[in-house]
Design a protein around this motif. Sequence first.
Motif, PDB file in Angstrom:
ATOM      1  N   ASN A 175      44.066  35.804  33.599  1.00  0.00           N
ATOM      2  CA  ASN A 175      42.848  35.317  34.249  1.00  0.00           C
ATOM      3  C   ASN A 175      42.816  33.803  34.460  1.00  0.00           C
ATOM      4  O   ASN A 175      41.890  33.274  35.067  1.00  0.00           O
ATOM      5  CB  ASN A 175      41.617  35.713  33.427  1.00  0.00           C
ATOM      6  CG  ASN A 175      41.400  37.212  33.448  1.00  0.00           C
ATOM      7  OD1 ASN A 175      41.800  37.879  34.403  1.00  0.00           O
ATOM      8  ND2 ASN A 175      40.817  37.744  32.392  1.00  0.00           N
ATOM      9  N   TRP A 176      43.819  33.125  33.944  1.00  0.00           N
ATOM     10  CA  TRP A 176      43.824  31.656  33.962  1.00  0.00           C
ATOM     11  C   TRP A 176      44.266  31.149  35.332  1.00  0.00           C
ATOM     12  O   TRP A 176      45.403  31.391  35.746  1.00  0.00           O
ATOM     13  CB  TRP A 176      44.788  31.166  32.876  1.00  0.00           C
ATOM     14  CG  TRP A 176      44.651  29.721  32.465  1.00  0.00           C
ATOM     15  CD1 TRP A 176      43.622  28.887  32.723  1.00  0.00           C
ATOM     16  CD2 TRP A 176      45.602  28.977  31.694  1.00  0.00           C
ATOM     17  NE1 TRP A 176      43.858  27.656  32.152  1.00  0.00           N
ATOM     18  CE2 TRP A 176      45.068  27.684  31.518  1.00  0.00           C
ATOM     19  CE3 TRP A 176      46.847  29.276  31.108  1.00  0.00           C
ATOM     20  CZ2 TRP A 176      45.740  26.687  30.798  1.00  0.00           C
ATOM     21  CZ3 TRP A 176      47.511  28.296  30.399  1.00  0.00           C
ATOM     22  CH2 TRP A 176      46.955  27.014  30.245  1.00  0.00           C
ATOM     23  N   TYR A 189      37.839  29.920  36.678  1.00  0.00           N
ATOM     24  CA  TYR A 189      38.697  30.233  35.532  1.00  0.00           C
ATOM     25  C   TYR A 189      39.809  29.202  35.353  1.00  0.00           C
ATOM     26  O   TYR A 189      40.965  29.553  35.158  1.00  0.00           O
ATOM     27  CB  TYR A 189      39.262  31.648  35.682  1.00  0.00           C
ATOM     28  CG  TYR A 189      38.207  32.704  35.493  1.00  0.00           C
ATOM     29  CD1 TYR A 189      37.856  33.113  34.210  1.00  0.00           C
ATOM     30  CD2 TYR A 189      37.547  33.258  36.585  1.00  0.00           C
ATOM     31  CE1 TYR A 189      36.867  34.069  34.013  1.00  0.00           C
ATOM     32  CE2 TYR A 189      36.548  34.204  36.404  1.00  0.00           C
ATOM     33  CZ  TYR A 189      36.209  34.606  35.118  1.00  0.00           C
ATOM     34  OH  TYR A 189      35.226  35.541  34.921  1.00  0.00           O
ATOM     35  N   TYR A 203      38.120  26.966  31.054  1.00  0.00           N
ATOM     36  CA  TYR A 203      38.853  28.201  30.803  1.00  0.00           C
ATOM     37  C   TYR A 203      40.271  27.838  30.427  1.00  0.00           C
ATOM     38  O   TYR A 203      40.855  26.957  31.053  1.00  0.00           O
ATOM     39  CB  TYR A 203      38.853  29.109  32.046  1.00  0.00           C
ATOM     40  CG  TYR A 203      39.373  30.491  31.715  1.00  0.00           C
ATOM     41  CD1 TYR A 203      38.507  31.497  31.294  1.00  0.00           C
ATOM     42  CD2 TYR A 203      40.729  30.754  31.761  1.00  0.00           C
ATOM     43  CE1 TYR A 203      39.007  32.739  30.938  1.00  0.00           C
ATOM     44  CE2 TYR A 203      41.223  32.000  31.410  1.00  0.00           C
ATOM     45  CZ  TYR A 203      40.366  32.988  31.003  1.00  0.00           C
ATOM     46  OH  TYR A 203      40.844  34.218  30.640  1.00  0.00           O
TER      47      TYR A 203
END
Lengths: 179, 658
Positions: free
Chosen positions: B499-500, B506, B511
């Motif tokens: 998800n980075w 994100y 994040y």
Amino acid sequence: MSKAKKTVKVITIDIEKCNGCRACEVICSSYHAEPKYSSNNPARSRIRVIRDPLKNIFLPVYAGEYTPAECMGRNKYIIDGREYSECDFCRASCPSRDAFKEPDSGLPLKCDMCEDDPTLEEPLCVQWCLADALVYEEREEEAEEEPKQEDMEIGLRALADKYGLKELVSAVARMAQKE
Amino acid sequence: MRYAEAGYNLEVDLSRGSIERVETDPKLTELHLGGLGTNSKLLWDRVPPEVEPFSPDNLLIFSTGLLVGTPAVGANRTIVSTISPQTLFMAYSMMGGFWAAELKHAGYDKVIIRGKSPDLVYLWINNDKVEIRDASHLQGKGALETADLITAELNDPKAQVAAIGLAGENKVYFASIEQGRSSASRQGIGAVMGSKGLKAIAVRGTKDVFVARPAEFIELCNDVLKYIRFREENPIPGVMPILAGLGSPQEMAVYDEKWHTASFAWGNARVRRRNFWTEEIEEKWTNEQKEAVERLISCYNCPLECGAVIDYPVLGISKYMMKCFSKLTYTMAALTDSLSFGFDIAGRAQEYGIDGFSAPQVMAFAVELKEAGILTDEDFKGCPSDKEGRFYWLLERIVRREGIGDILANGTYWAAKQIGNGAEEFAHNNIKKHEQVPIKLGMLNPIYYLMYSTGEKINITQIEGQFPQAPFPTRKEREDFVKDWFQVPDEKFKEYFVNWEPRGEYSMPYYPGIEACCEIVDWMERMHYIDDSLGVCAGLSSFPLKPPYHIHNYPKFVSAGTGIDIDEEGLTKIANRNRNLTRAVNIRRGMRRADEKPPENHWRRRFPELEKELLDAYYKFKGWNKEGIPTKEYLHELDLAYVSEDFERRGILKNEQS
């Protein structure tokens, strides 16, 4: 003596590929420990890497026959500008040096190509050499059959040379009495 | 019967000239494994906080890791621990090479040095025979030269020698201990060795090292080798070459230095040279490196070839061995375009025995102070004016502590204090008084923020590791990366990475989220603490992406190797215990939250509130109070009640606080 087909096991040693890590010594000594792999001690290895990085010397050598005699091998070889002693290439366990002897008993060591039951695909030093400085192959050759000198006999020979045959015989006799 | 370890330490008191072989308590192995873990225990027990680094009461401990001497691939590290003259905290610099295995085979897990010899000596350990020998003839000799002279005089080419050079003898605060192709360089442990009048330790060992469950153990080793081969044949796609493989960054084999030269800060950790890496430079540097590197070489029982023999006859130096990043540090700090200069000065610096990270920064710092008019012409009297010439001149002054070199030899922090007149502003790249990797970036990275702040080694390479440094550009690439990422301790780490994003909601700094950052840092750090107690090189474990050693096979190695049955949870607890005991040594020496911060200019974009939240959360996650002190409850949980009692006695922990 009769001629017979014989499988010859060959390890090709590429000294330019050796990185000097001595993994071959580690796995050799570990494999030959009793029980197998129970201990490690490169001083017991049947291969040794002569390693002198600043002279660019990285030379894996295998233990060969035991010899009771010192030799004249003090000559020098210069190969690609690097100086080796004649002794460096020699496989013998001999009185001139401490290589290829059990560190405590002084008994001679000899490479057996990891022969065992079941047979290994390749000797372990080759398997553990990820640099591919050691490459194994088998080929067929015709050879005269010779009786194989047993390990025990080699050991006894060395002890006899060290302590004298008489001493050895009386030591064995003494041991037999105590049993 | 002791497995994996020798079960004996060698205690050497150089003041009395006494040598004792002391059996160790097997219970300590169960609690701390070995290496760094038991070193921290010794420093906690025997070096009270009032002991100065150069006091005879300071200990200098050379330790093998627990698995050193077994066939475990890459288990070859010597962990040297003492109190640092630079940081005044615990230093645990480490080295690979061949020394540790030789010591284990000689029958010892550690050599513990105390006291101070009136004359320069060296120690010769030959199995059971141990001697303190005169080293007056070695005074002023180079570190490698010393090793050569000692093996020649002992007539034992197989002896392994760890030695200091002139810098160590002169107690330079960033003096190293050198050992052939390896060195323990950080935080001035070479100076502590020099302060004890100890020039070198030579060791030769021919004893067995046993493992408890041989068949199981060798199978694990074979699996590691197999995976190393796989990783060599399958480098990680999409990352720069030095991150794609295993080992320490492959600086000797890789020619492409675009990333280092463009991303790192040159001079005194100041200038980005974004367009430095031109075709012309690439060709020149590639040729220089090809000419300089004679052969790639390994440490004991490791197939990775992270080092090299440097043979560059155009230089006025003898052959030497190099590894990793010192190839670039001098060139970049001096702001020259010459890689040959880097090879040359690094060779000289190695003979003198100084740290290839700190030394170039100290020199660049001096050059800046001169340019700013804070250091004067008088200070630089006789110094050439060209960039390279200045560095050579400074090197000679520093290792001899001559003139301005005497001040610079204390590192940028202490030198700046002594020089005054605004010099402190120029010592800008330190954490806890120690020079850091010269890199200055844009956006705060929350993971690195925590690592820089809290790493007890005070050196990013000893806490960072297998979680990628930055997100890969596309989701597809990230999904591909996690497919065979079995090293993760928990599946959630895959999700954090997938998800980075490089940009958007994100992305950094918000994040990965705070909780995720804590978990990631904790995982990476845990692996380092396990490596450092077992003596396995971080290059096969905690440092690279997708390493062959990980939290799932390590417990099996420990169990089969030592016979101490342990699972992931148990091993994690030991890592935490060692981590907290190491911290406790520093807490007792005064380390607090205020010390735990990266250089102010490390990132251009900082987020003070977020940073505070991150540190608060991480301290809590780690079982530490707001000052970063381990709490009483947590210390009890780790069987370190004696630490909390000591903290309470000293008023470091108050009952209500903990």
